[in-house]
Design a protein around this motif. Structure first.
Motif, PDB file in Angstrom:
ATOM      1  N   LEU A   9       0.903  -1.074  -0.137  1.00 39.60           N
ATOM      2  CA  LEU A   9      -0.049  -0.004  -0.091  1.00 39.60           C
ATOM      3  C   LEU A   9       0.925   1.133   0.016  1.00 39.60           C
ATOM      4  O   LEU A   9       0.576   2.406  -0.585  1.00 39.60           O
ATOM      5  CB  LEU A   9      -0.876  -0.017   1.334  1.00 39.60           C
ATOM      6  N   PHE A  12       2.852   1.619  -2.852  1.00 39.49           N
ATOM      7  CA  PHE A  12       2.216   1.930  -4.326  1.00 39.49           C
ATOM      8  C   PHE A  12       2.243   3.455  -4.668  1.00 39.49           C
ATOM      9  O   PHE A  12       2.045   3.848  -5.773  1.00 39.49           O
ATOM     10  CB  PHE A  12       0.737   1.698  -4.016  1.00 39.49           C
ATOM     11  N   PHE A 135      -3.072   6.147   9.201  1.00 38.40           N
ATOM     12  CA  PHE A 135      -4.407   5.761   8.638  1.00 38.40           C
ATOM     13  C   PHE A 135      -4.246   4.494   7.747  1.00 38.40           C
ATOM     14  O   PHE A 135      -5.451   3.845   7.887  1.00 38.40           O
ATOM     15  CB  PHE A 135      -4.613   7.291   7.751  1.00 38.40           C
ATOM     16  N   SER A 136      -3.379   4.606   6.859  1.00 35.45           N
ATOM     17  CA  SER A 136      -3.396   3.375   6.144  1.00 35.45           C
ATOM     18  C   SER A 136      -3.389   2.145   7.099  1.00 35.45           C
ATOM     19  O   SER A 136      -3.997   0.997   6.339  1.00 35.45           O
ATOM     20  CB  SER A 136      -2.266   3.544   5.212  1.00 35.45           C
ATOM     21  N   LEU A 139      -6.901   1.323   8.483  1.00 33.95           N
ATOM     22  CA  LEU A 139      -7.747   0.722   7.367  1.00 33.95           C
ATOM     23  C   LEU A 139      -7.648  -0.501   6.868  1.00 33.95           C
ATOM     24  O   LEU A 139      -8.611  -1.245   7.028  1.00 33.95           O
ATOM     25  CB  LEU A 139      -7.628   1.836   6.400  1.00 33.95           C
ATOM     26  N   PHE A 143      -9.895  -3.865   7.353  1.00 37.25           N
ATOM     27  CA  PHE A 143     -10.208  -4.455   6.143  1.00 37.25           C
ATOM     28  C   PHE A 143      -9.888  -6.079   6.622  1.00 37.25           C
ATOM     29  O   PHE A 143     -10.735  -7.009   6.317  1.00 37.25           O
ATOM     30  CB  PHE A 143      -9.281  -4.022   5.084  1.00 37.25           C
ATOM     31  N   LEU A 147     -12.648  -9.129   6.598  1.00 38.69           N
ATOM     32  CA  LEU A 147     -12.423 -10.598   5.895  1.00 38.69           C
ATOM     33  C   LEU A 147     -12.647 -11.650   6.927  1.00 38.69           C
ATOM     34  O   LEU A 147     -13.260 -12.608   6.761  1.00 38.69           O
ATOM     35  CB  LEU A 147     -11.032 -10.682   5.228  1.00 38.69           C
ATOM     36  N   TRP A 149     -14.420 -11.756   9.472  1.00 35.46           N
ATOM     37  CA  TRP A 149     -15.838 -11.903   9.560  1.00 35.46           C
ATOM     38  C   TRP A 149     -16.869 -12.365   8.581  1.00 35.46           C
ATOM     39  O   TRP A 149     -17.751 -13.300   8.539  1.00 35.46           O
ATOM     40  CB  TRP A 149     -16.487 -10.330   9.793  1.00 35.46           C
ATOM     41  N   LEU A 150     -16.013 -11.922   7.129  1.00 36.74           N
ATOM     42  CA  LEU A 150     -16.820 -12.866   6.126  1.00 36.74           C
ATOM     43  C   LEU A 150     -16.480 -14.169   6.135  1.00 36.74           C
ATOM     44  O   LEU A 150     -17.466 -15.103   5.841  1.00 36.74           O
ATOM     45  CB  LEU A 150     -16.390 -12.189   4.955  1.00 36.74           C
TER      46      LEU A 150
ATOM     47  N   ALA B 470      -5.099   3.770  -3.193  1.00 37.43           N
ATOM     48  CA  ALA B 470      -4.605   2.444  -2.503  1.00 37.43           C
ATOM     49  C   ALA B 470      -5.564   2.462  -1.387  1.00 37.43           C
ATOM     50  O   ALA B 470      -6.147   1.528  -1.201  1.00 37.43           O
ATOM     51  CB  ALA B 470      -3.201   2.753  -2.061  1.00 37.43           C
ATOM     52  N   GLN B 471      -5.670   3.533  -0.532  1.00 34.29           N
ATOM     53  CA  GLN B 471      -6.661   3.523   0.753  1.00 34.29           C
ATOM     54  C   GLN B 471      -8.050   3.360  -0.044  1.00 34.29           C
ATOM     55  O   GLN B 471      -8.695   2.558   0.877  1.00 34.29           O
ATOM     56  CB  GLN B 471      -6.628   4.786   1.355  1.00 34.29           C
ATOM     57  N   LEU B 474      -9.107  -0.436  -0.444  1.00 31.08           N
ATOM     58  CA  LEU B 474      -9.495  -1.491   0.777  1.00 31.08           C
ATOM     59  C   LEU B 474     -10.929  -1.517   0.831  1.00 31.08           C
ATOM     60  O   LEU B 474     -11.492  -2.679   1.177  1.00 31.08           O
ATOM     61  CB  LEU B 474      -8.902  -1.208   2.038  1.00 31.08           C
ATOM     62  N   PRO B 475     -11.687  -0.525   1.187  1.00 28.41           N
ATOM     63  CA  PRO B 475     -13.205  -0.695   1.554  1.00 28.41           C
ATOM     64  C   PRO B 475     -13.838  -1.282   0.012  1.00 28.41           C
ATOM     65  O   PRO B 475     -14.805  -2.015   0.310  1.00 28.41           O
ATOM     66  CB  PRO B 475     -13.493   0.778   1.772  1.00 28.41           C
ATOM     67  N   GLY B 477     -12.499  -3.577  -1.821  1.00 28.71           N
ATOM     68  CA  GLY B 477     -12.362  -4.619  -1.964  1.00 28.71           C
ATOM     69  C   GLY B 477     -13.123  -5.505  -0.878  1.00 28.71           C
ATOM     70  O   GLY B 477     -13.643  -6.598  -1.154  1.00 28.71           O
ATOM     71  N   PHE B 478     -13.271  -4.866   0.148  1.00 22.83           N
ATOM     72  CA  PHE B 478     -14.152  -5.543   1.138  1.00 22.83           C
ATOM     73  C   PHE B 478     -15.703  -5.649   0.651  1.00 22.83           C
ATOM     74  O   PHE B 478     -16.236  -6.443   0.903  1.00 22.83           O
ATOM     75  CB  PHE B 478     -14.051  -4.671   2.388  1.00 22.83           C
ATOM     76  N   SER B 481     -15.809  -8.449  -1.692  1.00 25.49           N
ATOM     77  CA  SER B 481     -15.763  -9.511  -1.098  1.00 25.49           C
ATOM     78  C   SER B 481     -17.133 -10.222  -0.254  1.00 25.49           C
ATOM     79  O   SER B 481     -17.669 -11.303  -0.645  1.00 25.49           O
ATOM     80  CB  SER B 481     -14.777  -9.717  -0.076  1.00 25.49           C
ATOM     81  N   LEU B 482     -17.842  -8.969   0.009  1.00 27.21           N
ATOM     82  CA  LEU B 482     -19.123  -9.355   0.844  1.00 27.21           C
ATOM     83  C   LEU B 482     -20.082  -9.524  -0.530  1.00 27.21           C
ATOM     84  O   LEU B 482     -20.841 -10.617  -0.045  1.00 27.21           O
ATOM     85  CB  LEU B 482     -19.514  -7.828   1.427  1.00 27.21           C
ATOM     86  N   GLN B 485     -19.608 -13.236  -1.476  1.00 29.41           N
ATOM     87  CA  GLN B 485     -20.166 -14.225  -0.538  1.00 29.41           C
ATOM     88  C   GLN B 485     -21.546 -14.307  -0.667  1.00 29.41           C
ATOM     89  O   GLN B 485     -21.953 -15.369  -0.450  1.00 29.41           O
ATOM     90  CB  GLN B 485     -19.518 -13.838   0.850  1.00 29.41           C
ATOM     91  N   ARG B 486     -22.112 -13.147  -0.584  1.00 32.61           N
ATOM     92  CA  ARG B 486     -23.654 -13.346  -0.578  1.00 32.61           C
ATOM     93  C   ARG B 486     -24.272 -14.200  -1.933  1.00 32.61           C
ATOM     94  O   ARG B 486     -25.036 -14.766  -2.205  1.00 32.61           O
ATOM     95  CB  ARG B 486     -24.125 -11.953  -0.707  1.00 32.61           C
TER      96      ARG B 486
END
Lengths: 250, 611
Positions: A9, A12, A135-136, A139, A143, A147, A149-150, B470-471, B474-475, B477-478, B481-482, B485-486
């Motif tokens: 990250l 990048f 912050f990174s 986050l 994330f 995962l 949790w999923l 890049a930040q 992450l959300p 990507g989540f 994924s969610l 899965q559904r």
């Protein structure tokens, strides 16, 4: 693996600074000139490194020392301030900045209420890079917790829940502090008076009435610009127009 | 004269309506405010036209003023009413006033001025003005003063000069006030001559910008008294001092040509008497006796401050780390000449570096007396740790009310400094001083940073768009994924959903097999795969059992779902074609089968949109 993702990250967005390898040799040469007492020659070498686009706390600090030894108090404080923005906790930078300020002619204003002073100190304790990296990281942690949790469904442990609460809280605080710092960084322009003394006037013209006198080393905030004049504001609220050449932005 | 003419003239006169000029009586006069002036002084010339009838368009008078620089004229019109033998007489007055600046010295002839009015020419008398050089001594003021007295104004107009004291010490404040006392109308009051106040340090307290008068009884007579000027004087040497008079000029109302009339008192009123005359008024001189300051008891450090003072000394903070500054503020304030206050001596031990002082000055006027304060701020930086007691700060001044010197002394100033880490590190190389810590020989900035193998401190992440991108991944990507899965869970739990999602893939797989049959030249097999692909697609999309799904049933279901007749017809034709090829044994060519394959793909794509 986490370190790898986190490094990805960061990498990048981080590119290698071109010319850094060449700049340090000139920096080291300037250090040797300083050690020999040739402060002005050292100062010129440091400035050449800076002209190459290099931003480094050590470089700025040493340049401030060279200006100080050359008798330019205003320039010394300017470069110490620039160094402090990159390394706000470096004890050498803080010491020399405090020392230079005790010599300058204009006194700094009395500190305000303890709470606000403490808040300002906390806000300016970390660097912007540290805040951004935190912050990174937070986050990324959230994330990964997501995962988990999923993967495990909705039956999560108390440890997972505590992790989510802690990371979310820290991320919230970090976001507030980072936003405030970025707002200050991109909207507030500060400068140092580099002339021995300068008369601030009531308007952007030599014929306007002088309203107050500032001396080298005084930090001012720039509110507005008009041609070759800057509307400056002192910490006590005094405002006046000053010629652009008499101050330098931090 | 007929009665109607009398009435008409009376009405037009009373109402101010211009009427026909029957017999115009004009009085044309000229006068100047002074006949002897300096070249630097302005002269006022007034041309007065007095007529018994109102003239609608008054022509401008002609006069030669080439010897002067001319400003104006300012024009003033008025109407004068007088009663003669119980009859009202009206006089219309038009005055033109010029301000003249003489171009040369000597005697200058003004005029005569001429005025042509309704065919008649009127002339004034010529005037002579004696102009002296600007720096020549003149006695005009005295002359005009004499003139003021001769006109009887001495009892109604004078300048009063008062000093707060007539005996004082050197440096002691004396307040001098000048008031204009008058019982007559005044205009254009201005200073003509102000005292030089030689032998004094002078501070201006008040200068009148306009007359603000109050009523005051002086020697039993009520006057309007307007303050003109107030100064604070500080004698600089002993002896007898004489303060010159203050001289002013002003215009007082008079009626030219009517002097001595019994009605002068009436016409002194501003409503009637608009003509004015400039007079010069001077105050009396003031004699002051100034004594020197006594030598006896003069303390050391006395700097000449005379008055009444107080002193305050404060330091902040009381305890600091070695190298940190302490602010020592000495404030001296009181009544007296603020400029006579000098910085007090602040003695510090050699272990403390002293900077400054920074001076803040304040000046104020209270009850007509000048006072103020001086704040001296010293910066003290302890170089070693320990407790320090600074000598008391002293300030000496002379109290003129008591006639003796006084010395203000502050309590001792105490400072405490404690060591920091850096000082402890330096202690190894410095000689120890028992009980007083390490003796510091000097302070300086810290040394430069050492050589480096790379430069470029910060990444400046916040300034890089790639970092924020890049930040954002992450959300995102989540969320992806969610959703995945559904999708997987529904595919397992919902058979109809799973069939719908699989329909397209299954149809494409069958069409690929059909293409293989086509390549192998298997006519029947090709059409069978095409037919199964279409029927299976419709069955999956609509959750119908593939086993019982015939061509007619398929078309019927599509019709029930509202699929257009064109699409149903295409489907029927395609399925008929497949049936014909399978069961009639007819052999289609390769291009025909390729065309059938493309047609099937288009049909499946169209059906996917509607079912």
């Amino acid at each position: 693996m986490l370190a790898g993702v986190f490094g990805l990250l960061l990498s990048f967005c981080a590119g290698a600074d071109a010319g850094a390898s060449e700049a340090f040799s000139m920096y080291n040469h300037a250090n040797s000139l300083y050690a020999a007492g040739e402060y002005q020659a050292a100062r010129d070498r440091y400035l050449e490194v800076v002209a190459g686009g290099m931003e480094d706390a050590w470089l700025f600090y040493n340049l401030g020392n060279a200006w100080f030894k050359s008798g330019e108090l205003g320039k010394a404080i300017l470069w110490y301030e620039r160094a402090r923005r990159l390394e706000p906790r470096d004890p050498d930078i803080l010491h020399n900045l405090r020392f230079a300020k005790t010599i300058k002619r204009d006194r700094d204003p009395e500190p305000g209420h303890r709470f606000y002073t403490a808040m300002a100190r906390v806000l300016h304790h970390p660097t912007l890079d540290e805040l951004s990296a935190a912050f990174s990281a937070l986050l990324l942690a959230l994330f990964l917790l997501g995962l988990v949790w999923l993967r495990r469904g909705r039956q999560m442990t108390s440890g997972w829940l505590a992790g989510v609460i802690v990371c979310s809280s820290l991320l919230l605080v970090n976001t507030v502090v980072l936003s405030a710092r970025m707002y200050h960084h991109y909207t507030v322009t500060e400068a140092i008076v580099i002339y021995p003394q300068a008369r601030a006037r009531s308007g952007p013209d030599e014929r306007q009435t002088p309203v107050f006198l500032v001396h080298e080393g005084t930090k001012v905030r720039i509110d507005r610009q008009q041609e070759d004049w800057l509307l400056i504001r002192l910490p006590n609220g005094l405002r006046g127009w000053l010629e652009r050449r008499k101050v330098e932005e931090i | 004269m007929p009665l109607w003419i009398v009435i008409f003239l009376g009405l037009t006169t009373c109402l101010g309506i211009p009427g026909p000029v029957l017999g115009l009586d004009v009085d044309f006069e000229a006068w100047v405010d002074r006949t002897r002036i300096r070249q630097s002084e302005p002269l006022r010339l007034t041309l007065s036209i007095r007529s018994t009838e109102r003239v609608q368009h008054m022509p401008a008078p002609q006069i030669d003023l080439s010897e002067f620089q001319v400003e104006g004229p300012s024009i003033r019109t008025s109407t004068n009413v007088s009663i003669v033998n119980f009859q009202q007489e009206l006089t219309y007055i038009r005055e033109l006033t010029y301000t003249l600046h003489p171009r040369r010295t000597g005697k200058i002839l003004i005029g005569p001025a001429s005025l042509e009015l309704q065919g008649q020419t009127y002339q004034t008398k010529a005037l002579v003005v004696d102009v002296a050089a600007s720096d020549a001594p003149q006695t005009m003021a005295q002359d005009e003063e004499t003139d003021r007295r001769s006109t009887g104004l001495a009892d109604t107009l004078f300048v009063r000069a008062r000093a707060s004291r007539l005996q004082a010490y050197v440096g002691q404040q004396i307040s001098v006030e000048y008031d204009l006392c008058f019982r007559t109308g005044l205009q254009n009051v201005g200073f003509r001559q102000v005292p030089s106040f030689s032998g004094f340090w002078m501070e201006e307290v008040f200068v009148a910008q306009s007359l603000q008068s109050r009523r005051e009884v002086i020697d039993g007579v009520a006057f309007d008294v307007a303050p003109l000027r107030q100064v604070a004087l500080f004698p600089t040497r002993a002896g007898i001092h004489v303060i010159d008079p203050l001289v002013i000029s002003c215009d007082v109302p008079v009626r030219p040509g009517r002097r001595g009339s019994p009605l002068d008192g009436v016409f002194d009123d501003a409503f009637f008497g608009r003509a004015t005359r400039t007079v010069v008024v001077r105050s009396d001189s003031i004699h002051l006796e100034v004594s020197g300051l006594p030598e006896k008891g003069r303390p050391d450090g006395f700097s000449g401050a005379v008055g009444s003072y107080s002193m305050q000394v404060e330091s902040h903070p009381a305890e600091v780390t070695v190298g940190d500054p302490v602010s020592l503020r000495v404030t001296i304030e009181g009544t007296g000449n603020p400029d006579a206050i000098v910085p007090p001596a602040v003695q510090v031990p050699p272990e403390i570096r002293r900077f400054g002082p920074e001076v803040q000055a304040d000046r104020h006027v209270a009850n007509g007396k000048i006072g103020g304060s001086r704040t001296y701020e010293f910066i003290l930086i302890p170089a070693v740790a320990g407790e320090f007691a600074l000598d008391p700060v002293q300030f000496a001044y002379f109290d003129p009310d008591r006639g003796r010197y006084r010395v203000l002394t502050s309590p001792p100033v105490r400072l405490r400094s404690h060591s920091n880490g850096a000082e402890l590190a330096d202690q190894r190389s410095g000689p120890p001083r028992i009980g007083r810590g390490i003796e510091t020989l000097g302070t300086d900035i810290r040394y430069i940073k050492p050589d480096a193998h790379r430069l470029g401190g910060g990444l400046r992440l916040h300034a890089r768009p790639g970092f924020w991108l890049a930040q954002a991944l992450l959300p995102l990507g989540f969320a992806g994924s969610l959703l995945y899965q559904r999708h997987q869970q529904r595919m397992q739990a919902d058979g109809a959903y799973a069939r719908r999602r699989r329909a397209r893939g299954d149809a494409e797989r069958r069409l690929r097999q059909a293409r293989q049959r086509l390549a192998a030249g298997d006519n029947v097999g090709f059409h069978a795969e095409v037919q199964r692909a279409v029927l299976a697609f419709v069955g999956h999309r609509l959750s119908l059992a593939a086993a019982g799904l015939t061509q007619d049933r398929c078309v019927q279901v599509l019709h029930e779902r509202g699929v257009s007749g064109e699409l149903s017809r295409t489907l029927r034709e395609l399925l008929d074609l497949c049936d014909y090829a399978r069961f009639s044994g007819g052999s289609a060519t390769v291009p025909e089968m390729t065309q059938t394959l493309d047609r099937t793909k288009r049909l499946i794509a169209q059906l996917e949109k509607v079912i």
